[in-house]
Scaffold this active site. Structure first.
Site: not given
Ligand code: THU
Length: 137
Positions: A42-44, A53, A55, A91, A94
């Protein structure tokens, strides 16, 4: 490539997560039908909405390399800097992206923890009654 190996790769991919806002790291390991592997994290973003996310990172990496046939994805998520103790399900966004490229009945979603526990679902189990390309054909 068995499920536990895929989970280990997903857990390893968490090391590259960029999570200054949630401090929740997620890694994914995607297996194509020809046996190629793509990992993602994941990259915010400070603006939140552009965050991606793990995935989708893995799927978009693969599609951008010409791959469109996938057999399984492992997902591991937990607090930054700590082993992942609980299962992290994908989520809704995804799941929708998976539905674009993956078969509802055969694509396997492997939820894993850092100590190697797994729960396995098909995409159809996690995304029933979904909207997809068939609806607009
Ligand atoms: N996130 C994912 O990368 N994959 C998931 O299946 C659920 C949530 C990430 C999004 C965000 O960067 C962090 O988790 C918190 O929600």
């Amino acid at each position: 490539m068995d499920d536990i190996e895929l989970v280990k790769l997903a857990d390893k991919a968490r090391e590259n997560s960029y999570t200054p806002y949630s401090h929740f790291t997620v890694g994914a390991a995607l297996l194509t039908q020809d046996g190629t592997l793509y990992t993602g994290c994941n990259i915010e973003n400070a603006s939140y909405t552009p965050s991606n996310c793990a995935e989708r990172t893995a799927i978009f990496k693969a599609v951008s390399e010409g791959q469109r046939s996938f057999s399984a994805i492992a997902i591991v998520g937990g607090r930054e800097g700590e082993p992942a103790q609980g299962f992290c399900a994908p989520c809704g966004v995804c799941r929708q992206v998976m539905h674009e490229f993956c078969d509802l009945d055969s694509f396997r979603i492997i939820l894993g923890t850092s100590d190697g526990s797994t729960r396995v679902f098909t995409l159809g189990e996690l995304f029933p009654e979904s909207f997809g390309a068939d609806n607009i054909a």
